[in-house]
Design a protein around this motif. Structure first.
Motif, PDB file in Angstrom:
ATOM      1  N   ARG A   1      -3.268   3.869  -2.371  1.00  0.00           N
ATOM      2  CA  ARG A   1      -3.357   3.104  -3.615  1.00  0.00           C
ATOM      3  C   ARG A   1      -2.514   1.844  -3.496  1.00  0.00           C
ATOM      4  O   ARG A   1      -1.662   1.732  -2.615  1.00  0.00           O
ATOM      5  CB  ARG A   1      -2.899   3.931  -4.811  1.00  0.00           C
ATOM      6  CG  ARG A   1      -1.404   4.188  -4.846  1.00  0.00           C
ATOM      7  CD  ARG A   1      -1.010   4.983  -6.062  1.00  0.00           C
ATOM      8  NE  ARG A   1       0.438   5.187  -6.091  1.00  0.00           N
ATOM      9  CZ  ARG A   1       1.051   5.983  -6.928  1.00  0.00           C
ATOM     10  NH1 ARG A   1       0.358   6.669  -7.813  1.00  0.00           N
ATOM     11  NH2 ARG A   1       2.361   6.106  -6.889  1.00  0.00           N
ATOM     12  N   ASP A   2      -2.754   0.917  -4.398  1.00  0.00           N
ATOM     13  CA  ASP A   2      -1.984  -0.311  -4.499  1.00  0.00           C
ATOM     14  C   ASP A   2      -0.701   0.021  -5.252  1.00  0.00           C
ATOM     15  O   ASP A   2      -0.756   0.523  -6.377  1.00  0.00           O
ATOM     16  CB  ASP A   2      -2.804  -1.356  -5.255  1.00  0.00           C
ATOM     17  CG  ASP A   2      -2.117  -2.701  -5.387  1.00  0.00           C
ATOM     18  OD1 ASP A   2      -0.888  -2.782  -5.192  1.00  0.00           O
ATOM     19  OD2 ASP A   2      -2.815  -3.672  -5.701  1.00  0.00           O
TER      20      ASP A   2
ATOM     21  N   ALA B   1      -0.012   1.619  -9.906  1.00  0.00           N
ATOM     22  CA  ALA B   1       0.160   3.059  -9.698  1.00  0.00           C
ATOM     23  C   ALA B   1      -0.823   3.898 -10.510  1.00  0.00           C
ATOM     24  O   ALA B   1      -1.183   5.001 -10.106  1.00  0.00           O
ATOM     25  CB  ALA B   1       1.588   3.470 -10.022  1.00  0.00           C
ATOM     26  N   ASP B   2      -1.272   3.382 -11.648  1.00  0.00           N
ATOM     27  CA  ASP B   2      -2.245   4.109 -12.463  1.00  0.00           C
ATOM     28  C   ASP B   2      -3.679   3.678 -12.160  1.00  0.00           C
ATOM     29  O   ASP B   2      -4.616   4.128 -12.820  1.00  0.00           O
ATOM     30  CB  ASP B   2      -1.962   3.888 -13.952  1.00  0.00           C
ATOM     31  CG  ASP B   2      -0.652   4.529 -14.377  1.00  0.00           C
ATOM     32  OD1 ASP B   2      -0.270   5.555 -13.777  1.00  0.00           O
ATOM     33  OD2 ASP B   2      -0.013   4.005 -15.298  1.00  0.00           O
ATOM     34  N   GLY B   3      -3.842   2.834 -11.159  1.00  0.00           N
ATOM     35  CA  GLY B   3      -5.157   2.329 -10.794  1.00  0.00           C
ATOM     36  C   GLY B   3      -5.913   3.287  -9.890  1.00  0.00           C
ATOM     37  O   GLY B   3      -5.535   4.451  -9.731  1.00  0.00           O
ATOM     38  N   PRO B   4      -6.963   2.794  -9.278  1.00  0.00           N
ATOM     39  CA  PRO B   4      -7.805   3.648  -8.434  1.00  0.00           C
ATOM     40  C   PRO B   4      -7.077   4.137  -7.185  1.00  0.00           C
ATOM     41  O   PRO B   4      -6.163   3.502  -6.681  1.00  0.00           O
ATOM     42  CB  PRO B   4      -8.974   2.740  -8.053  1.00  0.00           C
ATOM     43  CG  PRO B   4      -8.496   1.357  -8.276  1.00  0.00           C
ATOM     44  CD  PRO B   4      -7.425   1.419  -9.324  1.00  0.00           C
ATOM     45  N   VAL B   5      -7.518   5.305  -6.730  1.00  0.00           N
ATOM     46  CA  VAL B   5      -6.993   5.923  -5.514  1.00  0.00           C
ATOM     47  C   VAL B   5      -8.156   6.126  -4.560  1.00  0.00           C
ATOM     48  O   VAL B   5      -9.219   6.611  -4.960  1.00  0.00           O
ATOM     49  CB  VAL B   5      -6.325   7.288  -5.826  1.00  0.00           C
ATOM     50  CG1 VAL B   5      -5.942   8.015  -4.556  1.00  0.00           C
ATOM     51  CG2 VAL B   5      -5.116   7.087  -6.724  1.00  0.00           C
ATOM     52  N   ILE B   6      -7.964   5.733  -3.322  1.00  0.00           N
ATOM     53  CA  ILE B   6      -8.961   5.985  -2.283  1.00  0.00           C
ATOM     54  C   ILE B   6      -8.522   7.236  -1.546  1.00  0.00           C
ATOM     55  O   ILE B   6      -7.377   7.335  -1.091  1.00  0.00           O
ATOM     56  CB  ILE B   6      -9.060   4.801  -1.302  1.00  0.00           C
ATOM     57  CG1 ILE B   6      -9.524   3.548  -2.039  1.00  0.00           C
ATOM     58  CG2 ILE B   6      -9.997   5.138  -0.141  1.00  0.00           C
ATOM     59  CD1 ILE B   6      -9.461   2.295  -1.211  1.00  0.00           C
TER      60      ILE B   6
ATOM     61  N   VAL C   1       0.851  -1.177   0.000  1.00  0.00           N
ATOM     62  CA  VAL C   1       0.000   0.000   0.000  1.00  0.00           C
ATOM     63  C   VAL C   1       0.888   1.229   0.000  1.00  0.00           C
ATOM     64  O   VAL C   1       1.902   1.272   0.685  1.00  0.00           O
ATOM     65  CB  VAL C   1      -0.905   0.018   1.256  1.00  0.00           C
ATOM     66  CG1 VAL C   1      -1.699   1.300   1.335  1.00  0.00           C
ATOM     67  CG2 VAL C   1      -1.815  -1.186   1.271  1.00  0.00           C
ATOM     68  N   GLU C   2       0.492   2.219  -0.796  1.00  0.00           N
ATOM     69  CA  GLU C   2       1.181   3.498  -0.782  1.00  0.00           C
ATOM     70  C   GLU C   2       0.223   4.536  -0.228  1.00  0.00           C
ATOM     71  O   GLU C   2      -0.978   4.508  -0.496  1.00  0.00           O
ATOM     72  CB  GLU C   2       1.621   3.894  -2.192  1.00  0.00           C
ATOM     73  CG  GLU C   2       2.694   2.993  -2.737  1.00  0.00           C
ATOM     74  CD  GLU C   2       3.151   3.382  -4.123  1.00  0.00           C
ATOM     75  OE1 GLU C   2       4.293   3.043  -4.449  1.00  0.00           O
ATOM     76  OE2 GLU C   2       2.396   4.013  -4.873  1.00  0.00           O
ATOM     77  N   VAL C   3       0.770   5.457   0.573  1.00  0.00           N
ATOM     78  CA  VAL C   3      -0.023   6.473   1.242  1.00  0.00           C
ATOM     79  C   VAL C   3       0.548   7.844   0.898  1.00  0.00           C
ATOM     80  O   VAL C   3       1.763   8.023   0.864  1.00  0.00           O
ATOM     81  CB  VAL C   3       0.017   6.264   2.776  1.00  0.00           C
ATOM     82  CG1 VAL C   3      -0.789   7.328   3.496  1.00  0.00           C
ATOM     83  CG2 VAL C   3      -0.472   4.874   3.150  1.00  0.00           C
ATOM     84  N   ALA C   4      -0.340   8.782   0.651  1.00  0.00           N
ATOM     85  CA  ALA C   4       0.081  10.161   0.393  1.00  0.00           C
ATOM     86  C   ALA C   4      -0.574  11.081   1.418  1.00  0.00           C
ATOM     87  O   ALA C   4      -1.786  11.039   1.618  1.00  0.00           O
ATOM     88  CB  ALA C   4      -0.330  10.592  -1.018  1.00  0.00           C
ATOM     89  N   THR C   5       0.251  11.872   2.090  1.00  0.00           N
ATOM     90  CA  THR C   5      -0.268  12.798   3.105  1.00  0.00           C
ATOM     91  C   THR C   5       0.181  14.230   2.837  1.00  0.00           C
ATOM     92  O   THR C   5       0.147  15.065   3.729  1.00  0.00           O
ATOM     93  CB  THR C   5       0.199  12.368   4.509  1.00  0.00           C
ATOM     94  OG1 THR C   5       1.627  12.354   4.537  1.00  0.00           O
ATOM     95  CG2 THR C   5      -0.342  11.000   4.888  1.00  0.00           C
TER      96      THR C   5
END
Length: 58
Positions: free
Chosen positions: A34-35, A39-44, A21-25
């Motif tokens: 995102r998974d 990387a080009d897939g869906p973002v929650i 899992v990658e997280v952006a803050t």
């Protein structure tokens, strides 16, 4: 609008087939996930308040 800057979770290991899992803050008031294998897939995207509640839940 600024773009999210994703960082791989410290709980993810280095195996290619692992669940990562990658997280952006870096955006105020928001946290994005995102998974890393898609990387080009869906973002929650959730609020930083919701993320804090999730991260502190036991």
């Amino acid at each position: 609008m600024n773009e999210f800057e994703f960082v791989k979770s410290s709980y993810s290991n280095d195996k290619a087939d692992s669940e990562c899992v990658e997280v952006a803050t870096n955006i105020a008031g928001a946290v994005a996930l995102r998974d890393s294998k898609q990387a080009d897939g869906p973002v929650i995207q959730v609020t930083d308040t919701a993320w804090a509640a999730f991260a502190s839940a036991q």
